[in-house]
Design a protein around this motif. Structure first.
Motif: not given
Length: 189
Positions: A63-76, A88-96, A118-120
């Motif tokens: 999985l190649f990812y843009d950390r900032e964009r991914l975090e913003r998207y998942l935080k909705r 996945y509740a209450g986990r950091t991006l790394e834990e997720q 994984i789609g998200l």
């Protein structure tokens, strides 16, 4: 190493152009295991991160990812609700990402349930993920980089953009432009 670097850059241009051009949160790629050696050189100076989701003797799913964009998207809020319902509740991006990798590898190696969440992480619209689950992958309104069950026009626009970025990067690479310069030029466009 240079041959591995070139092969990896071509693979990334073909399968991850939107991520490296900062137009998509992430992409999943199957790559030959030995190409991992070229990752530090290819990613040097890049803001793109990577995580191995699964590996076998010959190939790895990365999985190649843009950390900032991914975090913003998942935080909705609606995305947090969906992810919370999948553990996945209450986990950091790394834990997720670690949990996603565990589930993906279990699916690949042991036939466990497919981790539809994984789609998200791949920045697919939530309506399309939920539609895919509900319809068990059938009766999609459109099919491209993912199966569409929601906004067809929005998906088509994304598919066109991804195709354009892939074409631009592969053409520029073939013309001898460095991978970093290709990505920078398309990100600025």
């Amino acid at each position: 190493m240079a041959g591995g670097r070139c092969e990896l850059e071509k693979l990334l241009a073909n399968h991850c152009a939107p991520v490296f051009c900062h137009k998509k949160a992430s992409n999943l790629v199957a790559a030959r295991r030995e190409l991992l050696e070229a990752l530090p050189e290819v990613l040097a100076g890049s803001s793109i991160s990577w995580m191995k989701l699964c590996g076998c003797k010959k190939y790895c799913h990365i999985l190649f990812y843009d950390r900032e964009r991914l975090e913003r998207y998942l935080k909705r809020e609606e995305h947090q609700n969906f992810l919370g319902g999948h553990g996945y509740a209450g986990r950091t991006l790394e834990e997720q990402l670690t949990l996603l990798a565990e589930r993906y590898e279990s699916y690949q190696k042991h036939g466990s349930a497919f981790p539809h969440e994984i789609g998200l992480f791949l920045e697919y619209p939530l309506a399309d993920i939920e539609g895919f689950i509900e319809h068990q992958g059938k009766d999609a309104l459109e099919s491209g980089y993912w199966k569409v069950y929601g906004d067809v026009e929005q998906a088509r626009a994304a598919f066109r953009l991804y195709d354009e970025l892939k074409a631009a990067l592969t053409t520029m690479l073939a013309a001898g432009v460095s991978f970093r310069e290709c990505c920078a030029a398309q990100a600025a466009a």
